[in-house]
Scaffold this motif. Sequence first.
Motif, PDB file in Angstrom:
ATOM      1  N   GLU A  78       0.689  -1.060   0.077  1.00 36.13           N
ATOM      2  CA  GLU A  78       0.072   0.099   0.078  1.00 36.13           C
ATOM      3  C   GLU A  78       0.787   1.158   0.000  1.00 36.13           C
ATOM      4  O   GLU A  78       1.989   1.317   0.319  1.00 36.13           O
ATOM      5  CB  GLU A  78      -0.876  -0.100   1.375  1.00 36.13           C
ATOM      6  CG  GLU A  78      -1.987  -1.093   1.402  1.00 36.13           C
ATOM      7  CD  GLU A  78      -3.264  -1.068   2.283  1.00 36.13           C
ATOM      8  OE1 GLU A  78      -2.886   0.089   3.108  1.00 36.13           O
ATOM      9  OE2 GLU A  78      -3.810  -1.914   2.490  1.00 36.13           O
ATOM     10  N   ASN A  79       0.148   2.409  -0.211  1.00 41.04           N
ATOM     11  CA  ASN A  79       0.903   3.597  -0.017  1.00 41.04           C
ATOM     12  C   ASN A  79       0.907   3.949   1.305  1.00 41.04           C
ATOM     13  O   ASN A  79      -0.122   4.699   1.911  1.00 41.04           O
ATOM     14  CB  ASN A  79       0.059   4.712  -1.083  1.00 41.04           C
ATOM     15  CG  ASN A  79       0.905   5.984  -1.031  1.00 41.04           C
ATOM     16  OD1 ASN A  79       1.791   6.403  -0.484  1.00 41.04           O
ATOM     17  ND2 ASN A  79       0.296   6.824  -1.732  1.00 41.04           N
ATOM     18  N   TYR A  80       2.084   4.142   2.024  1.00 40.48           N
ATOM     19  CA  TYR A  80       2.043   4.568   3.264  1.00 40.48           C
ATOM     20  C   TYR A  80       2.736   6.072   3.543  1.00 40.48           C
ATOM     21  O   TYR A  80       3.259   6.244   4.542  1.00 40.48           O
ATOM     22  CB  TYR A  80       2.876   3.543   4.125  1.00 40.48           C
ATOM     23  CG  TYR A  80       2.360   2.205   3.980  1.00 40.48           C
ATOM     24  CD1 TYR A  80       1.197   1.925   5.138  1.00 40.48           C
ATOM     25  CD2 TYR A  80       2.685   1.035   3.247  1.00 40.48           C
ATOM     26  CE1 TYR A  80       0.644   0.809   5.079  1.00 40.48           C
ATOM     27  CE2 TYR A  80       2.170  -0.144   3.400  1.00 40.48           C
ATOM     28  CZ  TYR A  80       0.986  -0.492   4.222  1.00 40.48           C
ATOM     29  OH  TYR A  80       0.293  -1.640   4.315  1.00 40.48           O
ATOM     30  N   SER A  81       2.515   6.863   2.542  1.00 41.38           N
ATOM     31  CA  SER A  81       2.934   7.984   2.720  1.00 41.38           C
ATOM     32  C   SER A  81       2.479   8.772   4.154  1.00 41.38           C
ATOM     33  O   SER A  81       1.334   8.637   4.115  1.00 41.38           O
ATOM     34  CB  SER A  81       2.739   8.989   1.234  1.00 41.38           C
ATOM     35  OG  SER A  81       3.458   8.545   0.127  1.00 41.38           O
ATOM     36  N   ASP A  82       3.357   9.505   4.508  1.00 43.47           N
ATOM     37  CA  ASP A  82       2.977  10.246   5.663  1.00 43.47           C
ATOM     38  C   ASP A  82       2.847   9.381   6.837  1.00 43.47           C
ATOM     39  O   ASP A  82       2.525  10.134   7.955  1.00 43.47           O
ATOM     40  CB  ASP A  82       1.535  11.214   5.416  1.00 43.47           C
ATOM     41  CG  ASP A  82       1.864  12.267   4.425  1.00 43.47           C
ATOM     42  OD1 ASP A  82       2.919  12.778   4.313  1.00 43.47           O
ATOM     43  OD2 ASP A  82       0.817  12.496   3.819  1.00 43.47           O
TER      44      ASP A  82
END
Length: 205
Positions: A162-166
């Motif tokens: 998944e996108n775990y940005s931030d």
Amino acid sequence: MTVNLQKGQRVDLTKGNTGLNKIRVGLGWDPVQQKSSGGLFGGLFGGGGSKGANVDCDASVILLKGDHLSSKQDVIYFGNLSGANGAVTHSGDNLTGAGEGDDEQVVIELKSIPAEYNRLIFVVNIYQAAQRQQHFGMIHNAFIRLVDVSTNEQLLKYNLTENYSDQTTLITGEIYRHENDWKFAAIGTGTKDNSLGEVIQKYQA
């Protein structure tokens, strides 16, 4: 044969495999390659090409009794390498995440874990994330995998895609008791906890 898991999946470890005892939990990640431009400033500071973000990730295991953390000695990480009467041991700190394979490992003897422990939570967090303004958008190829130490066979692997940005902490998975057996759950949840201390507060009674 390796079982490749998706988020939310659960798998039996010892049911039907009563001989399984010593397992190695490998956690890995890689820094995202950041492009640097050429030209005047690129020439002054090393030219074109790419460089990796210097993100220091730390793997930890939170040992729970009755679903709660009862002692800080039950948090296994680079500053406390052993717990559960020696049944859980950590390989030590990896500062960069560079290279292939596991970056940090935890060895577990399932049959030696005292009966009062029912869950082992596997966490990866970024060291000094707030101070360094870093997050898991700067990391990719994160995974957790389990290996049978006696045969060196990889039992399962869960790639966190998944996108775990931030996000600054990843709850990757957990090993837990179900009646007389042990199971694994692929969790893959990101949080904005800025330290391991903030993470463990959520599990304290």
